[in-house]
Design a protein around this motif. Structure first.
Motif, short mmCIF file in Angstrom:
data_model
loop_
_atom_site.label_atom_id
_atom_site.label_comp_id
_atom_site.label_asym_id
_atom_site.label_seq_id
_atom_site.Cartn_x
_atom_site.Cartn_y
_atom_site.Cartn_z
N LEU A 295 -12.64 48.36 -8.60
CA LEU A 295 -14.06 48.67 -8.67
C LEU A 295 -14.66 48.11 -9.95
CD1 LEU A 295 -14.13 52.51 -7.82
CD2 LEU A 295 -14.37 50.61 -6.24
N THR A 296 -15.93 47.69 -9.89
CA THR A 296 -16.70 47.46 -11.11
C THR A 296 -17.94 48.34 -11.04
OG1 THR A 296 -18.21 45.68 -10.39
CG2 THR A 296 -15.98 45.04 -11.04
N SER A 297 -18.26 48.97 -12.16
CA SER A 297 -19.41 49.88 -12.17
C SER A 297 -19.95 50.01 -13.59
CB SER A 297 -19.01 51.26 -11.64
OG SER A 297 -20.11 52.13 -11.63
N ARG A 298 -21.22 50.35 -13.67
CA ARG A 298 -21.83 50.65 -14.96
C ARG A 298 -21.73 52.14 -15.29
NH1 ARG A 298 -27.23 46.72 -14.81
NH2 ARG A 298 -26.31 45.16 -13.43
N LEU A 299 -21.19 52.93 -14.36
CA LEU A 299 -21.18 54.39 -14.50
C LEU A 299 -19.77 54.92 -14.64
CD1 LEU A 299 -23.89 53.60 -12.94
CD2 LEU A 299 -23.86 55.93 -12.09
N ASN A 300 -19.50 55.59 -15.75
CA ASN A 300 -18.18 56.17 -15.98
C ASN A 300 -17.83 57.20 -14.92
OD1 ASN A 300 -17.80 54.69 -18.36
ND2 ASN A 300 -18.85 56.22 -19.59
N GLU A 301 -18.82 57.98 -14.50
CA GLU A 301 -18.54 59.07 -13.56
C GLU A 301 -18.05 58.56 -12.21
OE1 GLU A 301 -22.98 59.83 -11.67
OE2 GLU A 301 -21.96 61.44 -12.74
N VAL A 302 -18.51 57.40 -11.79
CA VAL A 302 -18.06 56.83 -10.52
C VAL A 302 -16.57 56.47 -10.60
CG1 VAL A 302 -18.31 54.91 -8.91
CG2 VAL A 302 -20.34 55.99 -9.88
N ALA A 303 -16.19 55.82 -11.71
CA ALA A 303 -14.78 55.43 -11.88
C ALA A 303 -13.88 56.66 -11.95
CB ALA A 303 -14.64 54.59 -13.15
N LYS A 304 -14.30 57.68 -12.67
CA LYS A 304 -13.49 58.91 -12.78
C LYS A 304 -13.35 59.59 -11.43
CE LYS A 304 -14.82 59.80 -17.58
NZ LYS A 304 -15.61 60.67 -18.49
N HIS A 305 -14.42 59.57 -10.65
CA HIS A 305 -14.37 60.21 -9.34
C HIS A 305 -13.46 59.44 -8.38
CE1 HIS A 305 -15.80 62.56 -5.90
NE2 HIS A 305 -15.92 61.42 -5.24
N ALA A 306 -13.49 58.11 -8.46
CA ALA A 306 -12.69 57.30 -7.54
C ALA A 306 -11.20 57.51 -7.77
CB ALA A 306 -13.05 55.82 -7.69
N ASN A 307 -10.80 57.64 -9.03
CA ASN A 307 -9.39 57.90 -9.34
C ASN A 307 -9.28 58.31 -10.80
OD1 ASN A 307 -6.63 58.11 -9.50
ND2 ASN A 307 -6.20 55.99 -8.97
N SER A 308 -9.29 59.58 -11.05
CA SER A 308 -9.27 60.07 -12.44
C SER A 308 -7.95 59.75 -13.12
CB SER A 308 -9.52 61.59 -12.46
OG SER A 308 -8.55 62.27 -11.68
N ASP A 309 -6.86 59.55 -12.34
CA ASP A 309 -5.55 59.26 -12.91
C ASP A 309 -5.28 57.76 -13.01
OD1 ASP A 309 -4.99 62.00 -13.07
OD2 ASP A 309 -4.25 62.05 -11.01
#
Length: 827
Positions: A295-309
């Motif tokens: 994934l590429t995103s400008r939002l930290n919360e999206v990346a954490k939600h997709a896979n926090s680990d």
């Protein structure tokens, strides 16, 4: 006007309808107009619901929709101007400052604006219709575009400078021996090079060999499931005849069939929200084939939600050397650069502030210009306007971040663009300004300031605002900055949307603290809408007119001084400011920057203050009675009298400076044993700073009993005595401890006394012999800082670190400086 401005006007209309405690709103001429306010409120409410709340349901052209919004906000601004002008005229007439009230009559005439709203409503409904054939044509075009490219942004495709190590790190994570479907994320601000990095990894020869199927999907500004399915099938190479109607369920079935059982890599470029990910992940089979999603995103919360680990790779700015290398590569194409280009070129890359997009765009400008030092110097001075004015995709890339902001954040973001370049925003002041401007929407029982802090954290998580300074005590954000490119973008959008267009009677914020005001501005008392006032003045009195500004939420009054020691005495009728939440007032000596507190001898009624800073409270002021909502208090106290703060159930931060007696309130050095009474504290206290309180070390048990205390700073003889023994009692939540300029000689402490301590600082404690070795056994301890203490103290800290290394603990860091030989100072 932004959505926040519209909401603020709706709030004001609601107050006018319900006639709250506001003295102006309860005025008979205002009450008589309640039916008109109700009519306007109802009409606006319907349009707001359709234009903003249900915005995602509309499928007509985005630009046309934005144009309709702009027209609507213009009408709202007109309505607000009419209402505020009416309210101001009522207030001025009642103030009696003008001999003839006839000249000031301003009736509430909203008939014309109501007709405009009705007309707008009809036009809006006509534009909501979307032709289905246009929708099918869009789908076909999307498929054709997907077949011809993999959706990566063209502007940054060729940037490969300075990201080799990043690419290796991500590639190794993608190909590691893990059978489950894993998600790797690249996060960063717009233009930082996320797509470029993903492209480099996607095209890596080893990645190509490792994955049977590689798919690139770019998420459009408004997520469309059908469009994404088509992109996936096009990348795989599936032939699809879109002239025939194919159901979404059939497309999803085809995607699943072509991916099942294969080792695949899916790049999802530029994903904007959690809901989109939750929908997308259903497309991809989980069949333990070592497949991966990038994934590429400008939002930290999206990346954490997709896979926090999983791996979340935060892509940072280029350093100056890498930026210069990139600039030269783009301008001179690998050829040697002329010597004259170095100085202005370095200035150019410095002004780009490490953003690859900025470097590439400005390189394009330089490549088109004649190669001369004069032109490069000119461009270096006005780099922001060159970049934002570029039409090759830069402005579109930056604007995407703004377009994807939730409505409640847009005004807060645009507001930052009104400050100077490279401005360092102090967080508390910024939050107060946002609240004063009406950008913050009430939610539940939270304070507006806490909600505003959440807004700021959201902007930081979206990589629109960068953290420039954190508090050493607890790691919370102390200051932040806005990249100059985003500042230019804010100014451009603000101009287009006519953001923050206020007349002088309608002003909400007036900040004059950075320039001296030698005379109180005439007519200031007429600024009845003012919510934030900051003044710096050499006047030796507090202007009584300020107490008439009943809308004030924040008041900062600084008396600048060259040598006169007369402090500011705040008037007792300051309690007339019913909405005041933050009060800061002190005497400032320009040469030394020393602050002396102002004085508040007495007030007439309780206040809703949350913050009191540098104000000495008088005898007749019972803090609990008069300031029941106080959360942060910075104040001098008298150490030979009772100082009971225990009943302040909201107090979280307390800074106290002690005076020996009322007769000696201007003396700065006191005899030993000056304190006769204890100070009591509330259980809610999280941060405590004590200065010159001269308390005995036996009173430390009071602080140890506080259940929520996280930060403790003891300065300048706040405690007196040669020995501090922490005994067996715990500081249950203490994370930060600072000892500074204390006369302590011996400190006996145990690791169990500080179960949560992360950082210990000891400054200028010249008599202290050593740090207790047991301190090193605190499991949470991360850092010890020692400055200007004895060599024996420095050696004890090094011994602690060596012992921890022997136990395998290499996480504990020490910072020792200016060890002093004080043997001649021995008693």
């Amino acid at each position: 006007m932004t959505y926040a401005g519209v909401q603020m006007f709706m709030e004001k209309l609601n107050q006018l309808i319900n006639c709250n405690n506001n003295p102006l709103f309860n005025n008979p001429p205002v009450v008589c107009e309640t039916p008109k306010f109700q009519l306007l409120y109802n009409e606006l409410g319907t349009l707001i619901q359709t234009l903003y709340i249900d915005e995602h349901q509309h499928r007509y052209e985005h630009q046309k929709f934005n144009d309709l919004k702009k027209r609507f906000t213009c009408l709202v601004e007109e309505a607000q101007y009419i209402v505020d002008l009416f309210l101001s005229s009522v207030h001025i007439r009642d103030s009696g400052n003008f001999p003839t009230s006839e000249d000031l009559k301003c009736p509430l005439n909203i008939d014309d604006v109501m007709r405009s709203f009705k007309s707008f409503d009809l036009e809006f409904m006509d534009n909501m219709k979307l032709n289905s054939s246009q929708r099918r044509e869009e789908t076909i075009n999307h498929f054709a575009a997907a077949r011809n490219s993999q959706g990566s942004k063209k502007l940054l495709d060729e940037i490969v400078i300075g990201i080799d190590r990043d690419a290796e790190l991500i590639r190794d994570k993608l190909v590691e021996d893990n059978t489950k479907l894993d998600v790797v994320s690249i996060v960063g601000m717009g233009g930082i090079g996320k797509t470029t990095l993903a492209t480099k990894v996607f095209n890596d020869s080893y990645v190509k060999h490792h994955f049977h199927v590689r798919v690139w999907v770019t998420i459009s500004q408004i997520y469309d499931k059908r469009d994404v399915l088509i992109q996936i099938l096009a990348s795989i190479g599936v032939d699809l005849d879109l002239e025939k109607e194919v159901k979404d369920s059939k497309l999803r079935e085809m995607v699943h069939k072509n991916l099942i059982g294969k080792t695949y890599l899916i790049v999802i470029d530029d994903i904007w929200n959690i809901e989109t990910w939750d929908n997308l992940k259903l497309f991809f089979p989980h069949d333990k084939t070592r497949s991966r999603i990038l994934l590429t995103s400008r939002l930290n919360e999206v990346a954490k939600h997709a896979n926090s680990d999983g791996l979340i790779h935060h892509l940072g700015y280029l350093n100056k050397e890498r930026s210069w290398e990139l600039l030269c590569h783009k301008v001179f194409h690998g050829n040697e650069f002329p010597k004259w280009s170095i100085e202005p070129g370095m200035q150019i890359v410095e002004n780009c502030q490490g953003l690859p997009l900025a470097v590439v765009v400005i390189a394009g400008v330089l490549a088109k210009e004649a190669r001369s030092e004069k032109i490069w110097v000119k461009i270096a001075k006005g780099i922001g306007s060159y970049i934002v004015g570029d039409m090759n995709g830069c402005i579109e890339t930056l604007t995407l971040s703004y377009n994807h902001l939730p409505l409640h954040l847009r005004a807060c973001f645009l507001y930052l663009g009104g400050f100077p370049e490279n401005y360092n925003f102090q967080v508390p002041r910024l939050l107060w300004l946002w609240v004063a401007e009406g950008f913050i929407q009430q939610a539940g029982n939270q304070s507006l300031e806490n909600i505003a802090e959440g807004y700021l954290m959201d902007l930081i998580d979206r990589n629109l605002v960068t953290v420039s300074e954190r508090k050493k005590s607890n790691g919370r954000i102390k200051a932040c900055k806005l990249h100059d490119l985003f500042r230019e973008l804010c100014q451009r959008i603000a101009k287009e949307e006519q953001f923050i267009l206020q007349t002088e009677r309608l002003m909400l914020v007036l900040d004059l603290q950075h320039r001296e005001v030698f005379d109180f501005p005439k007519g200031m008392e007429l600024l009845v809408h003012l919510r934030y006032l900051a003044i710096c003045s050499p006047l030796d009195y507090f202007p009584s007119e300020i107490c008439n500004l009943w809308n004030l939420q924040t008041l900062i009054y600084i008396r600048s001084c060259m040598g006169n020691f007369t402090s500011i005495i705040l008037p007792s009728n300051i309690s007339d400011l019913k909405n005041l939440r933050h009060l800061e007032s002190y005497l400032l000596f320009w040469f030394s920057k020393e602050k002396r507190p102002s004085s508040l001898p007495f007030i007439e009624e309780p206040m809703n203050l949350q913050t009191i800073s540098h104000v000495m409270l008088g005898d007749g002021i019972n803090v609990q009675r008069y300031f029941p909502c106080i959360r942060k208090l910075t104040s001098p106290i008298y150490v030979n009298e009772e100082n009971d703060f225990k009943s302040l159930t909201y107090l979280e931060k307390l800074n106290l400076t002690g005076f020996c007696s009322r007769m000696k309130s201007t003396v700065h050095h006191y005899p030993k044993g000056c304190a006769n009474n204890r100070i009591t504290f509330p259980a809610t206290l999280k941060s405590l700073t004590l200065f010159e309180c001269h308390l005995p070390w036996t009173d430390m048990s009071i602080l140890q009993s506080l259940p929520n205390l996280q930060v403790l700073k003891l300065k300048d003889d706040s405690f007196e005595g040669s020995l501090w023994n922490t005994d067996e009692q715990e500081f249950r939540q203490l994370k930060f401890l600072r000892l500074e300029r204390l006369n302590i000689k011996m400190w006996e402490a145990y690791s169990r006394s500080f179960p949560c301590l992360k950082q210990l600082q000891i400054f200028d404690c010249y008599h202290l012999q050593e740090i207790p070795l047991d301190i090193g056994d605190i499991p949470t301890l991360e850092l010890i800082i020692i400055n200007s203490c004895r060599h024996s103290v420095c050696e004890s800290v090094r011994t602690i670190q060596e012992e921890q290394h022997d136990f395998g603990n290499y996480d504990l860091q020490i910072d020792v400086s200016n060890g002093l030989d004080l043997s001649l100072w021995e008693d």
